[in-house]
Design an enzyme around this catalytic site. Structure first.
Site, PDB file in Angstrom:
ATOM      1  N   TRP A 129      19.546 -37.800  33.458  1.00 30.27           N
ATOM      2  CA  TRP A 129      20.846 -37.283  33.041  1.00 30.27           C
ATOM      3  C   TRP A 129      20.883 -35.773  32.865  1.00 30.27           C
ATOM      4  CZ3 TRP A 129      19.748 -34.617  28.726  1.00 30.27           C
ATOM      5  CH2 TRP A 129      18.629 -35.013  27.997  1.00 30.27           C
ATOM      6  N   GLY A 205      12.060 -38.500  35.735  1.00 28.27           N
ATOM      7  CA  GLY A 205      12.275 -38.995  34.382  1.00 28.27           C
ATOM      8  C   GLY A 205      11.008 -38.899  33.558  1.00 28.27           C
ATOM      9  N   GLU A 227       8.536 -37.158  39.635  1.00 29.95           N
ATOM     10  CA  GLU A 227       8.625 -35.890  38.914  1.00 29.95           C
ATOM     11  C   GLU A 227       8.888 -36.257  37.464  1.00 29.95           C
ATOM     12  OE1 GLU A 227      10.122 -33.761  36.864  1.00 29.95           O
ATOM     13  OE2 GLU A 227      11.023 -32.117  37.972  1.00 29.95           O
ATOM     14  N   CYS A 261      12.462 -30.475  31.972  1.00 28.17           N
ATOM     15  CA  CYS A 261      11.036 -30.785  32.135  1.00 28.17           C
ATOM     16  C   CYS A 261      10.196 -29.527  32.295  1.00 28.17           C
ATOM     17  CB  CYS A 261      10.838 -31.687  33.348  1.00 28.17           C
ATOM     18  SG  CYS A 261      11.575 -33.320  33.191  1.00 28.17           S
ATOM     19  N   GLU A 358       5.466 -34.026  24.675  1.00 32.20           N
ATOM     20  CA  GLU A 358       6.562 -33.302  25.310  1.00 32.20           C
ATOM     21  C   GLU A 358       7.728 -33.246  24.333  1.00 32.20           C
ATOM     22  OE1 GLU A 358       9.323 -33.299  29.319  1.00 32.20           O
ATOM     23  OE2 GLU A 358       8.565 -35.211  28.568  1.00 32.20           O
TER      24      GLU A 358
END
Length: 453
Positions: A129, A205, A227, A261, A358
């Site tokens: 998203w 994602g 990815e 990311c 993360e």
């Protein structure tokens, strides 16, 4: 049912009926039947289609930017450039696909031997998203120009954005069903992957979701490009241009409210400049304005979902409890919307949550390194390996360090970003395979060897 909810207000925007399993497979069949005609077209003919799609994206830029702002909170001033970047990606592959996929002659015992690159068939793209237009076309443009047809399963958060992307193909007069929008629920993804007409899968994602996609696709012996997440380090040495480094580190971290990311997430700073550079970061971060993503002067919109904001606050709280200092933000706000304040944590160490996990949001973690050797060790001490950056005035040292950083791409004195002209992707738990550039278009083709006596 796919429910789009406005993260600024928490209100439901619209409900979209999800396809049934029967409809899902019918739509995949539509893309499969379109393949023969599409792959038979010449590169110039396909390029005309992609250029027409690019024009339609630009024509609809404001509506798509507004939809992204409403569905997932991207500031409107970021949404327009994202749509433009998607259009540029279409044009780049329209201009270069034939060259990238041209026949390569190789010496052998044959009178002539060569490799040709042919499309695989119908592909499935499973998209997130956080950049609804750009990440869609990062998948679609090279795959389509290679001659594949594409099924697009976009995130349930952004069904309106997915619909507008599909409409761009319709308005452009693209051959029917070369790109098929697949509005389905997450539970239906496995069935889509296992459909025998899907030849390969592209996934962007989280690492957790990516491992599930890879497992299912692997069991069907279907190639994948993944990815996944990142915990990107940004090393700042004492001889760097500190103002430029601070400007870019802040920009990288707060794009899309930090929900990226490849954002600079762990700022690793040489000890002699640590306090000075932390203050430069704090002063810049403190000036950023949170607010309505539809307002042109908003720098940071809301987090996309309530659960994502809750997880971010957990990471901040655990890091502070472990001994980090909070110079800015760090408190969960009250009121409407899924906002999280811009937060700067300093004295973050290897055992702390914001270092190990993360973080997806406007959270910057500052880490002290005694010298370049410790900085490299800290940068590489992560299960992720997407992007990395180093800031220094020593060009020779910068290239040496870039070679040692465990990442799919490294920026020296600049921002880590995706560019249609350059390959992008990660290693370790950040995934495998490459998107974009001449490398990305070859992920979903058959490199066929021809040997002639």
């Amino acid at each position: 049912m796919l429910i789009a909810r406005n993260p600024y207000t928490g209100a439901v925007i619209e409900e979209y009926p999800a396809l049934s399993n029967e409809q899902l497979h019918e739509r995949i069949g539509d893309a499969d039947r379109a393949f023969d005609g599409w792959q038979a077209m010449t590169y110039p003919a396909r390029a005309e289609v992609l250029r027409a799609v690019a024009r339609e994206l630009r024509n609809d830029k404001q509506r798509l930017a507004k939809t992204m702002a409403i569905e997932m909170g991207k500031p409107i001033k970021e949404g327009g450039p994202e749509v433009e970047k998607a259009a540029v990606c279409c044009e780049f592959y329209a201009d270069n696909a034939e060259t990238f996929l041209s026949k390569e002659e190789l010496p052998s015992d044959a009178s002539l031997s060569y490799v040709c690159y042919q499309p695989l068939g119908t592909l499935l793209g499973i998209l997130p998203w956080n950049a609804p237009a750009w990440l869609a076309f990062r998948y679609l443009a090279p795959a389509l120009m290679a001659g594949n047809t594409c099924v697009m399963k976009h995130d349930p958060n952004v069904p309106g954005s997915a619909r507008l992307i599909a409409e761009a193909f319709q308005r452009a007069g693209a051959p029917e069903n070369i790109m098929v929008n697949l509005p389905i629920e997450t539970a239906q993804v496995e069935s889509a992957i296992r459909d025998p007409r899907i030849m390969a899968v592209s996934f962007t994602g989280s690492a957790g979701a990516g491992s599930k996609v890879a497992a299912v696709a692997g069991s069907e012996i279907k190639p994948t490009v993944l990815e996944l997440g990142g915990s990107d380090p940004c090393i700042v040495l004492a001889d760097a241009d500190l103002d430029a480094a601070a400007d870019i580190a802040v920009l990288s971290r707060i794009i899309n409210a930090g929900q990226s990311c490849i954002a600079a997430k762990r700022i690793i700073i040489e000890e002699s400049i640590y306090d000075d550079f932390c203050e430069r970061l704090r002063s810049r971060l403190a000036k950023l304005k949170l607010g309505d993503p539809l307002s042109a002067d908003t720098d940071i919109g809301p987090i996309a979902r309530a659960d994502l904001r809750d997880n971010l606050h957990r990471q901040v709280s655990e890091t502070i409890e472990a001994g980090a200092k909070c110079l800015l933000g760090g408190e969960l706000p009250s009121g409407k919307g899924y906002f999280y304040p811009v937060t700067l944590l300093t004295d973050v160490e290897e055992n702390m949550c914001a270092f190990k996990e993360e973080t997806f949001g406007p959270l910057m973690a500052a880490i002290k390194a005694s010298d370049i050797e410790e900085a490299v060790q800290l940068a590489n001490e992560t299960p992720y390996g997407l992007g990395a950056a180093i800031w220094t005035g020593n060009a020779e040292l910068a290239r040496e360090v870039a070679d040692r950083l465990e990442a799919g791409q490294v920026a020296i004195n600049g921002i880590v970003k995706t560019d249609p002209r350059l390959p992008s992707g990660g290693i370790k738990r950040s995934g495998y395979g490459r998107e974009l550039g001449p490398h990305g278009i070859k992920e979903f083709v058959n490199a066929k060897q021809i040997w002639i006596k």
